[in-house]
Design a protein around this motif. Structure first.
Motif, PDB file in Angstrom:
ATOM      1  N   ARG A   1      28.878  37.073  42.301  1.00 48.99           N
ATOM      2  CA  ARG A   1      28.900  38.045  43.396  1.00 48.99           C
ATOM      3  C   ARG A   1      27.827  39.100  43.205  1.00 48.99           C
ATOM      4  O   ARG A   1      27.188  39.536  44.162  1.00 48.99           O
TER       5      ARG A   1
ATOM      6  N   ILE B   1      37.823  31.592  47.081  1.00 49.12           N
ATOM      7  CA  ILE B   1      36.949  32.482  47.848  1.00 49.12           C
ATOM      8  C   ILE B   1      37.529  33.891  47.885  1.00 49.12           C
ATOM      9  O   ILE B   1      36.815  34.886  47.700  1.00 49.12           O
ATOM     10  N   LEU B   2      38.835  33.993  48.105  1.00 49.85           N
ATOM     11  CA  LEU B   2      39.501  35.292  48.096  1.00 49.85           C
ATOM     12  C   LEU B   2      39.382  35.958  46.733  1.00 49.85           C
ATOM     13  O   LEU B   2      39.199  37.184  46.634  1.00 49.85           O
TER      14      LEU B   2
ATOM     15  N   ARG C   1      35.981  37.510  46.449  1.00 52.34           N
ATOM     16  CA  ARG C   1      35.904  38.711  47.283  1.00 52.34           C
ATOM     17  C   ARG C   1      36.629  39.881  46.629  1.00 52.34           C
ATOM     18  O   ARG C   1      36.160  41.027  46.647  1.00 52.34           O
TER      19      ARG C   1
ATOM     20  N   GLU D   1      34.703  41.294  43.710  1.00 53.21           N
ATOM     21  CA  GLU D   1      33.591  42.109  44.190  1.00 53.21           C
ATOM     22  C   GLU D   1      34.083  43.474  44.654  1.00 53.21           C
ATOM     23  O   GLU D   1      33.442  44.502  44.398  1.00 53.21           O
ATOM     24  N   ALA D   2      35.241  43.500  45.321  1.00 54.37           N
ATOM     25  CA  ALA D   2      35.726  44.739  45.922  1.00 54.37           C
ATOM     26  C   ALA D   2      36.340  45.696  44.907  1.00 54.37           C
ATOM     27  O   ALA D   2      36.096  46.906  44.945  1.00 54.37           O
TER      28      ALA D   2
ATOM     29  N   THR E   1      42.188  42.454  39.934  1.00 48.58           N
ATOM     30  CA  THR E   1      42.313  41.137  40.574  1.00 48.58           C
ATOM     31  C   THR E   1      43.110  40.173  39.713  1.00 48.58           C
ATOM     32  O   THR E   1      43.999  39.463  40.208  1.00 48.58           O
TER      33      THR E   1
ATOM     34  N   VAL F   1      33.487  46.895  52.160  1.00 46.91           N
ATOM     35  CA  VAL F   1      34.108  46.179  51.038  1.00 46.91           C
ATOM     36  C   VAL F   1      35.290  46.972  50.501  1.00 46.91           C
ATOM     37  O   VAL F   1      36.378  46.439  50.266  1.00 46.91           O
TER      38      VAL F   1
ATOM     39  N   ASN G   1      38.406  46.966  52.736  1.00 48.61           N
ATOM     40  CA  ASN G   1      39.170  45.710  52.738  1.00 48.61           C
ATOM     41  C   ASN G   1      39.793  45.372  51.396  1.00 48.61           C
ATOM     42  O   ASN G   1      40.391  44.309  51.253  1.00 48.61           O
ATOM     43  N   THR G   2      39.669  46.259  50.407  1.00 43.37           N
ATOM     44  CA  THR G   2      40.167  46.004  49.068  1.00 43.37           C
ATOM     45  C   THR G   2      41.627  45.562  49.044  1.00 43.37           C
ATOM     46  O   THR G   2      41.971  44.547  48.422  1.00 43.37           O
TER      47      THR G   2
ATOM     48  N   TRP H   1      41.981  41.888  50.238  1.00 40.30           N
ATOM     49  CA  TRP H   1      41.526  40.857  49.300  1.00 40.30           C
ATOM     50  C   TRP H   1      42.534  40.664  48.167  1.00 40.30           C
ATOM     51  O   TRP H   1      42.858  39.531  47.776  1.00 40.30           O
TER      52      TRP H   1
END
Length: 282
Positions: free
Chosen positions: A22, A76-77, A80, A83-84, A90, A143, A146-147, A150
């Motif tokens: 990312r 994919i999630l 993301r 990255e966020a 995560t 980004v 939307n944390t 994700w």
């Protein structure tokens, strides 16, 4: 303990790889699609699925098709979310997905919830809320905004995958065969999707996929072997895997990638560890 350690390290290594990709603005979808043939072949060599039992899948095909769609979506999630918000929160959210099959067992399959499990679930939801918390600032980029989505997507996605695998197992289908077919279908569907979107292929992304596929399968194989070797102590594998991933991801995220956690996030990590411990006791 060797296999358990390997499972933890492979799981965290997947997050590290996705974080690096990312940062380099590499198309993770291509990395994921390139990783599935590797995982597919490694499943064949390491777990030796019984292809002769494929005719017995029956009604399980609906679940396997769902896995074929959800597995790459979750990856994919995951990219993301990393990255966020970083790999610490995560990976903790991913581990907390264990509470979803417990809730499903209560709501959908008629299992009885004990007081200890209710307490563990409450800790899990509090931990998730604390992990997605981000203090408001004057300017919020897309980004950051939307944390929560994700992280919740990672949590929900991995929980659904766990439920689906459990449902396939109830049909009497061997886990290696389910994994083998699901990997093949997931790679095929994602490849077709990328072709339709006329993606511009990146050599670096495809090369990284070879490593991603190996790490993903390494995590699964080591976790299965850990349960086999420590068959009389499944609680050690369960607790060691979940707490181990949270601990190692925190060390690497903060120590190597300089990720920052606010006080509420730190409380969330502690609650996540407590949630795993309580659900183990339940």
């Amino acid at each position: 303990m060797m296999y358990l350690t390997m499972a933890v390290l492979c799981s965290v290594a997947v997050s590290v790889l996705l974080k690096i990709l990312r940062q380099k603005q590499i198309d993770i979808r291509q990395t994921i699609v390139a990783g599935y043939p590797v995982a597919f072949l490694l499943t064949w060599f390491l777990l030796k699925p019984d292809l002769g039992a494929i005719n017995t899948l029956g009604n399980a095909w609906g679940v396997i098709i769902a896995l074929g769609i959800i597995l790459p979506t979750v990856f994919i999630l995951l990219g993301r979310a990393i990255e966020a918000v970083g790999m610490v929160a995560t990976d903790a959210a991913q581990r907390l997905s264990l509470i979803i099959p417990i809730v499903a067992a209560f709501l959908l399959f008629g299992e009885v919830l004990t007081g200890t499990r209710v307490f563990g679930l409450a800790l899990g939801f509090l931990a998730l809320g604390a992990l997605v918390y981000r203090p408001q600032s004057g300017s919020i980029n897309k980004v950051a905004k939307n944390t929560p989505l994700w992280l919740l997507g990672v949590w929900l996605g991995y929980g659904i995958v766990d439920i689906l695998f459990k449902q396939v197992a109830k049909h009497g289908t061997a886990f290696p065969l389910t994994l083998f077919v699901s990997f093949g279908l997931a790679g095929l569907l994602l490849f077709i999707y990328l072709l339709f979107t006329r993606v511009r292929w990146q050599g670096e992304a495809l090369a990284a996929g070879l490593l991603l596929g190996a790490l993903n399968m390494g995590n699964i194989y080591a976790y299965v072997r850990a349960h086999q070797v420590l068959s009389e102590s499944p609680s050690i594998v369960f607790t060691g895997m979940n707490v181990g991933v949270i601990a190692v991801a925190t060390l690497i995220g903060v120590g190597v990638f300089n990720e920052t956690l606010n006080r509420v996030n730190i409380v969330g990590l502690l609650l996540a560890v407590c949630c795993v411990g309580v659900l183990f006791l339940a």
